[in-house]
Structures are given as C-alpha cells and as structure tokens.
Scaffold this motif. Sequence first.
Motif, PDB file in Angstrom:
ATOM      1  N   UNK A   1       0.919  -1.222  -0.146  1.00 46.90           N
ATOM      2  CA  UNK A   1      -0.094  -0.040  -0.028  1.00 46.90           C
ATOM      3  C   UNK A   1       0.808   1.339  -0.042  1.00 46.90           C
TER       4      UNK A   1
ATOM      5  N   UNK B   1       2.667   2.709   2.279  1.00 44.79           N
ATOM      6  CA  UNK B   1       2.262   3.506   3.262  1.00 44.79           C
ATOM      7  C   UNK B   1       3.435   4.042   3.815  1.00 44.79           C
TER       8      UNK B   1
ATOM      9  N   UNK C   1      -3.633  -1.574   9.329  1.00 43.42           N
ATOM     10  CA  UNK C   1      -4.217  -2.008  10.489  1.00 43.42           C
ATOM     11  C   UNK C   1      -4.344  -3.696  10.169  1.00 43.42           C
ATOM     12  N   UNK C   2      -3.987  -4.330   9.039  1.00 40.72           N
ATOM     13  CA  UNK C   2      -4.278  -5.372   8.588  1.00 40.72           C
ATOM     14  C   UNK C   2      -3.082  -6.441   8.636  1.00 40.72           C
TER      15      UNK C   2
ATOM     16  N   UNK D   1       4.805  12.073  -7.445  1.00 40.84           N
ATOM     17  CA  UNK D   1       4.954  10.807  -8.274  1.00 40.84           C
ATOM     18  C   UNK D   1       5.611  11.022  -9.397  1.00 40.84           C
TER      19      UNK D   1
ATOM     20  N   UNK E   1      -6.661   3.552   4.914  1.00 39.77           N
ATOM     21  CA  UNK E   1      -6.100   3.501   3.657  1.00 39.77           C
ATOM     22  C   UNK E   1      -6.995   2.447   2.775  1.00 39.77           C
ATOM     23  N   UNK E   2      -7.639   1.564   3.355  1.00 39.53           N
ATOM     24  CA  UNK E   2      -8.566   0.617   2.761  1.00 39.53           C
ATOM     25  C   UNK E   2      -7.763  -0.591   2.363  1.00 39.53           C
ATOM     26  N   UNK E   3      -8.444  -1.632   2.354  1.00 35.22           N
ATOM     27  CA  UNK E   3      -8.269  -2.976   2.225  1.00 35.22           C
ATOM     28  C   UNK E   3      -7.551  -3.376   0.667  1.00 35.22           C
ATOM     29  N   UNK E   4      -6.400  -3.937   0.600  1.00 34.35           N
ATOM     30  CA  UNK E   4      -5.692  -3.988  -0.834  1.00 34.35           C
ATOM     31  C   UNK E   4      -6.870  -4.525  -1.713  1.00 34.35           C
TER      32      UNK E   4
ATOM     33  N   UNK F   1      -6.352  -6.723  -3.753  1.00 34.42           N
ATOM     34  CA  UNK F   1      -6.195  -8.313  -3.841  1.00 34.42           C
ATOM     35  C   UNK F   1      -7.334  -9.124  -3.155  1.00 34.42           C
ATOM     36  N   UNK F   2      -7.968  -8.450  -2.115  1.00 33.31           N
ATOM     37  CA  UNK F   2      -8.995  -9.298  -1.309  1.00 33.31           C
ATOM     38  C   UNK F   2     -10.422  -9.132  -1.990  1.00 33.31           C
TER      39      UNK F   2
ATOM     40  N   UNK G   1      -3.531   4.214  -3.747  1.00 31.25           N
ATOM     41  CA  UNK G   1      -2.608   4.503  -2.692  1.00 31.25           C
ATOM     42  C   UNK G   1      -1.524   5.719  -2.829  1.00 31.25           C
ATOM     43  N   UNK G   2      -2.187   6.665  -3.394  1.00 30.37           N
ATOM     44  CA  UNK G   2      -1.431   8.131  -3.892  1.00 30.37           C
ATOM     45  C   UNK G   2      -0.893   8.531  -2.474  1.00 30.37           C
ATOM     46  N   UNK G   3      -1.997   8.890  -1.661  1.00 29.10           N
ATOM     47  CA  UNK G   3      -1.691   9.283  -0.237  1.00 29.10           C
ATOM     48  C   UNK G   3      -1.904   7.904   0.660  1.00 29.10           C
ATOM     49  N   UNK G   4      -1.426   8.253   1.925  1.00 33.54           N
ATOM     50  CA  UNK G   4      -1.875   7.109   2.954  1.00 33.54           C
ATOM     51  C   UNK G   4      -2.939   7.764   3.648  1.00 33.54           C
ATOM     52  N   UNK G   5      -3.323   6.845   4.900  1.00 33.53           N
ATOM     53  CA  UNK G   5      -4.428   7.420   5.691  1.00 33.53           C
ATOM     54  C   UNK G   5      -4.050   8.803   6.445  1.00 33.53           C
TER      55      UNK G   5
ATOM     56  N   UNK H   1      -6.188  -0.107  14.700  1.00 30.23           N
ATOM     57  CA  UNK H   1      -6.295  -1.426  15.099  1.00 30.23           C
ATOM     58  C   UNK H   1      -5.298  -1.580  16.147  1.00 30.23           C
TER      59      UNK H   1
ATOM     60  N   UNK I   1      -3.368  -5.216  16.030  1.00 28.68           N
ATOM     61  CA  UNK I   1      -2.436  -5.476  14.936  1.00 28.68           C
ATOM     62  C   UNK I   1      -0.788  -5.237  15.338  1.00 28.68           C
TER      63      UNK I   1
ATOM     64  N   UNK J   1      -8.492  -9.504   7.591  1.00 33.08           N
ATOM     65  CA  UNK J   1      -7.511  -8.891   8.054  1.00 33.08           C
ATOM     66  C   UNK J   1      -7.566  -7.967   9.318  1.00 33.08           C
ATOM     67  N   UNK J   2      -6.845  -8.117  10.011  1.00 32.93           N
ATOM     68  CA  UNK J   2      -6.739  -7.496  11.503  1.00 32.93           C
ATOM     69  C   UNK J   2      -7.646  -7.421  12.568  1.00 32.93           C
TER      70      UNK J   2
END
Lengths: 180, 322
Positions: A83, A85, A91-92, A134, B109-112, B114-115, B125-129, B164, B167, B238-239
Amino acid sequence: MPPPRAVPTRPALSSRTLYRLHRLLEPNGLYRFVARVVERHAWLRRPFTRTEESVKRKVFGCRMCGQCALPVTGYACPMTCPKQLRNGPCGGVLPDGGCEVYPGERCVWLIAVERAEAGGHAGDLERLHRPIDQRQWGESSWINYWQGRDDGLWTEPGGRATPVDLGLPVLVTGKGDRER
Amino acid sequence: MIVSGSGLVEALRAGRFVVTAELGPPRGADTDVVRKKGRALRGWVDAVNITDNQGGFVRLSSLAGSLVLLDEGVDPVMQLTARDRNRIALQSDLVSAAALGVRNVLLLSGDHPSYGDHPDAKPVFDLDSTQMVWTARNLRDHGQLLSGRSLDPPPDLHIGAVENPFAPPVGFRARRLAKKVRAGAEYVQTQLVFDVGAFAGWMAEVRDLGLHERAHIIAGIGPIVSPQALEHMRTKVPGVHVPDAVATRLLRAGTEGFTEEALRVCAESIHRIRAIEGVSGIHLMAFGREHLIPEIVDRSGLDRSRFDMNACGSRERSADAG
C-alpha cells in the motif's frame, strides 16, 4: 517501465551499518557539486541512476520512487509495502507479523519499527511524512538528497502538521493552527 | 434534516457516550436497502458509517449512501479510502461531501484490492491514511488544496480516522494514532474489540500520550452471529483478533444459541469498555445484520432517550453514560 511490484523487503545490511554509512553520505559542498554536474549531463546521469538503482534494489528492494525515506525508517523501505504507506503500518498486519497481501513476508513497517528502535532512533517513527511527488519515480534520490530537495519530505519528530506545508510545492502561510 | 442534538459532532461535544453503526451499501443501482436500514437505525444511534467499497468489493458509493441517510434524517459518516482515488479525486470527494451536507468523514487506507472482486485493479494509494487526514485538515482550516490553490468556501469537515489496537506492532499502535491525531483526526473508530483486556492496555498508552483529550476514541464492537462467521472472522478478515476464550464460549453455545451468546458478549464488552477512562463511545459493526444493532444497544443498558427524535425536548437527558 512501471516500477517492480511492491513486496515487503528486509534490508540486506544491518541498521547499525547503514546509520554509520549515512554519516559518510550526508550532503556537503562536494556532493552538492557532484549532484549538480551529474544531473546536468544525461551521459552521467543515466549510469549514475542505474548504479544507484542496482545497489539499492539489492540492499533495500528499492523501487526508485526518487524520494528516499530510508534515513528515518530504520533503513527499511516503506515503498515495498503493497500500500506504499509512508506513515506506519496498516491495520491488517497478521498476528504473526506477516503482510496481509503477502502473508509469507514480514510487514516492512514491523521491520522498520524494530530497526529504528534498536538503533536508538525511535523518535524518527513520530515524523509525519508528506505525500510524495509521483513524478519523481525513476529519478535518482541521491541527486535529490544532496541538493536538499528531500528536506521537506517529513516533519521533525513530534512536530505538528502545520502551518500549511503539506503539498508540493511547499507553501507557508502565516495562519495559526486551529486548536481544539 | 438533522435534528439538533442528534448528530455525532453535537453528541461528542456534549460529552455523551456515543453510538455509531456501520452500514454496508448494496451491490446494485437501488437506494432502497440503505433507506430501509437507515430508517431502522434512526433513533438507536448517533451516526451511521457508510463503507467505501468495503474489502475491495464494488458497491453503491459511500457518498451516495451518505446522501440517502441524510434524506432519512440519519447523520452519516462517509468512509473514504486511499485505495481507489488519487489526491485529486480524494480532495474533490471531501469538498463534494461537505457541500452536500455530509460533515463526518472517516479516512482510511482501505483493504488492498487483492482481497476484493477486482484483484486485477490498479491499487492507487497515492496518499496514505495519515496524509489524507492532514489533507482534509488543510482543506478545512486553511482553505487550501495540496497544490496550494485556495478553496472558497472551505469544507466544514469532522475528520475521523481508524486504528487497530491489536495488530502488530502492538507497542507502536498508540504512537501511530498520535501521528493521525497530530495530522488532524478528531475522532477515531477502532477495529473490533473482542479482547477487552488488551484494548484497556492500549487505552492506557493512548491516555499516556494524551490522545483521548485531543480526539474522541470510539471502540469497535460487533456480534459474531454463526460458527461460519467466526471462522470467516478468524481467517479471512485482516486485522481482526478473536481470542480463544471468546471463540470457545461462542462455540459452546451451539448453533441454536450462537447469536444469543454473541449478543451477550457484545453487551458485556460494551459494559466493560464504558468503564475504561477516555473512551467516548462505541462503533457497532454487524456486517449485514444491522437489525441486531438496536438489540445490542438495548441490552447494553445505554440510555437511548436522547436518540428518540420523535420525543419532545423534555425527554432529552444529558450525559447518559458514566
């Protein structure tokens, strides 16, 4: 060419070695001069950038974002997080410390936290990282670093995220922070 | 539409123990489901979260769902992830939400992908949370976009974040939250709490950093309604950490008594969480079983007279929770 897939990567060298090595690479007049010259000439810039890439890929799993966060992340690269980050783990993270996307790989932020804390650099983990530019993908972060372009990538440890200095270009206003 | 004293901002400001709930929008071009579920929750909670393509599965958007809730007189919390939008789209969505009356936003951020149901999608994911929270605060407090351009008028946002506590690296979680609070988070909803002891330990760290005084901490609570749900929760989400003691207790109740036991676990957890210093409320996640939420609120002994919008003002009591 798009950057390689982001897969959490444990650095090949100890954080102690890298913190030491960093002291030798800190910007100075000579490095600034070299960076300026190399950047100006494509026939120098290309091999320089390729060399940087091959070294950093081997040691850090570098994907050439061009804005290196390594000095404040225990030399574990956050851009190898699926991600990407820059401000800490999601949190995963699995109970065993595995990445939620690549369960067999250890979360790179776990590695970063462990290495920074063990090296006496826990304060680095409190820094707020600004969004990256970017457009810098594929560019040499060493050239950027030596010329001081990376200076605004993160705040001081514990620093508040104000005044408005978040985006690119960096802007400063005279307005005070809105306190709760 | 929002009745005075019924919104999340007002409830938190008044120091009440708040209740929020999660509502997953449907897969389909119809707002009826959101409308019905929202209506069923009205009077039971302070605000309702609308998830943003949760788990990477395409659904009605969180902005659309939030507008439907507004229409039903329910205060929405619009969830917004960094997974699908770059900084242009994120800022535009934040401004649009505020312009349409959606004030609470929850930035994650959100789940990737792939799930989800589109694992072949480009993860943005240009920005993070943390950067999203920071960006939202800049929009609101300085009326400025990331580009430096000004914004007039700035969006009036109530900025939320998630954490979380369970985690790894557990010892870093409170400090990570501190970064989000420094960036501008005003309230925090946590991942599901099944291990109240571990949550209390995390809250102690949160208090040590003084975060509970700068942001409202809202604990995630949810019922595990079946053995299948338990299995799913333990292996697929996850988490989420379900301790063995809780799993054993639920399984012992058998298929018949499973849901009943799950509701009992929720009520007990809420009771214990309310006693922890610095917790401002609970966030109920029922994963499609939203009809259970009133039942949980009822059993947890929370005074819900303040939620009752049909009630006259005299029934409005202050600070119901200890």
